[in-house]
Design a protein around this motif. Sequence first.
Motif, PDB file in Angstrom:
ATOM      1  N   ILE A  14       0.855  -1.202   0.000  1.00 35.77           N
ATOM      2  CA  ILE A  14       0.000   0.000   0.000  1.00 35.77           C
ATOM      3  C   ILE A  14       0.886   1.246   0.000  1.00 35.77           C
ATOM      4  O   ILE A  14       1.898   1.289   0.699  1.00 35.77           O
ATOM      5  N   ARG A  15       0.474   2.246  -0.760  1.00 30.99           N
ATOM      6  CA  ARG A  15       1.248   3.495  -0.852  1.00 30.99           C
ATOM      7  C   ARG A  15       0.865   4.462   0.267  1.00 30.99           C
ATOM      8  O   ARG A  15      -0.321   4.672   0.530  1.00 30.99           O
ATOM      9  N   PHE A 153      -9.046   9.874 -11.169  1.00 29.84           N
ATOM     10  CA  PHE A 153      -8.887   9.689  -9.723  1.00 29.84           C
ATOM     11  C   PHE A 153      -9.869   8.640  -9.208  1.00 29.84           C
ATOM     12  O   PHE A 153      -9.512   7.784  -8.393  1.00 29.84           O
ATOM     13  N   VAL A 154     -11.095   8.681  -9.708  1.00 32.86           N
ATOM     14  CA  VAL A 154     -12.102   7.683  -9.295  1.00 32.86           C
ATOM     15  C   VAL A 154     -11.668   6.286  -9.753  1.00 32.86           C
ATOM     16  O   VAL A 154     -11.803   5.305  -9.008  1.00 32.86           O
ATOM     17  N   ASP A 155     -11.110   6.196 -10.955  1.00 35.09           N
ATOM     18  CA  ASP A 155     -10.620   4.890 -11.433  1.00 35.09           C
ATOM     19  C   ASP A 155      -9.573   4.318 -10.487  1.00 35.09           C
ATOM     20  O   ASP A 155      -9.608   3.138 -10.134  1.00 35.09           O
ATOM     21  N   GLU A 156      -8.642   5.167 -10.077  1.00 36.29           N
ATOM     22  CA  GLU A 156      -7.586   4.733  -9.159  1.00 36.29           C
ATOM     23  C   GLU A 156      -8.196   4.291  -7.818  1.00 36.29           C
ATOM     24  O   GLU A 156      -7.794   3.289  -7.231  1.00 36.29           O
ATOM     25  N   THR A 161      -5.478   1.450  -6.028  1.00 35.36           N
ATOM     26  CA  THR A 161      -4.037   1.650  -6.253  1.00 35.36           C
ATOM     27  C   THR A 161      -3.556   3.016  -5.760  1.00 35.36           C
ATOM     28  O   THR A 161      -2.372   3.329  -5.869  1.00 35.36           O
ATOM     29  N   GLY A 162      -4.465   3.833  -5.234  1.00 34.32           N
ATOM     30  CA  GLY A 162      -4.087   5.158  -4.751  1.00 34.32           C
ATOM     31  C   GLY A 162      -3.453   5.096  -3.367  1.00 34.32           C
ATOM     32  O   GLY A 162      -3.196   4.014  -2.814  1.00 34.32           O
ATOM     33  N   PHE A 163      -3.208   6.264  -2.805  1.00 36.98           N
ATOM     34  CA  PHE A 163      -2.632   6.325  -1.463  1.00 36.98           C
ATOM     35  C   PHE A 163      -3.596   5.726  -0.436  1.00 36.98           C
ATOM     36  O   PHE A 163      -4.809   5.901  -0.534  1.00 36.98           O
TER      37      PHE A 163
END
Length: 291
Positions: A14-15, A153-156, A161-163
């Motif tokens: 996780i980022r 951003f919604v896709d991520e 895969t986002g923060f």
Amino acid sequence: MSERMNTTEIFDGIRFPGFMHTLESLKAACAFQFQDTDILLVTFPKSGTTWMQQVLSLIFCKGHLWPIHHLPNWARMPWIEQTSFSSLLPKLNSSWPRLLTSHLCAKVLAPALMKSKAKVVYMARNPKDAVVSFYHFHRIAGFLPDPGSFEDFVDEFLQGTGFFGSWFDHVKGWLGLQNDLNLLFVTYEELHQEPRRTIQKLCEFLGHSLRPEEEDVILEHCSFSFMSQSSMVNYSLVSKEIIDQSQGKFLRKGVVGDWREHFTPELDEKFKAVYQSKMGDSGLLLPWTMD
């Protein structure tokens, strides 16, 4: 710390923003020795964390409002995974239980929690509103990358895969432990719609009784109008380099259903399909609909 402004830590896949997390601080959180009297607030980002930090502080200050007016929320309820935690922990009010905060997922943090009787307040929010809030936060936070288009951003967010990883895994992971941990599930929506009843529910869980006039004080000081004006809550104390509020407010609207202002019908359909595939068989009773 500014040299870490644009760094990323990857922990358990996780980022995390490297500005306030290091591998050492993340590992230390997972090895933290919880006390039976500890109270831990756990949220996925932008799910009402700041609001619930304020509510929990108010419940324990019993009407003595000095901390509310003089200590920022991150000093009253520090994040256990952040680098600042080791310096903030010794300064916590010794006449209260230790009030702590975390965005970590259950998989990494629950093993440490299970060694104690610590109480966990898990707060979640309709993910459509959470993603809108997170998008706006990326636009003002110097330690997070530019979010690009809202659709991207919604896709991520949907892919996880986002923060801070996947909202879906976070909610399912923590709520899947309701029988193993001393855990109360609270939603942003119920605190918004029935604040007094939600405060009473929290007090019951925490074994902490309040008189009606003490509830009134809490309601006044956890209102959006009070918090948005308070430098102890609205993050105006941090430098513009960290959070640039000329670009947008940290406490933006504090409403339910703001996603309708941002989602196109196509994006809405895509979101609903992913939500259904990830949450449909979770067996969790979540108080929001995707419509």
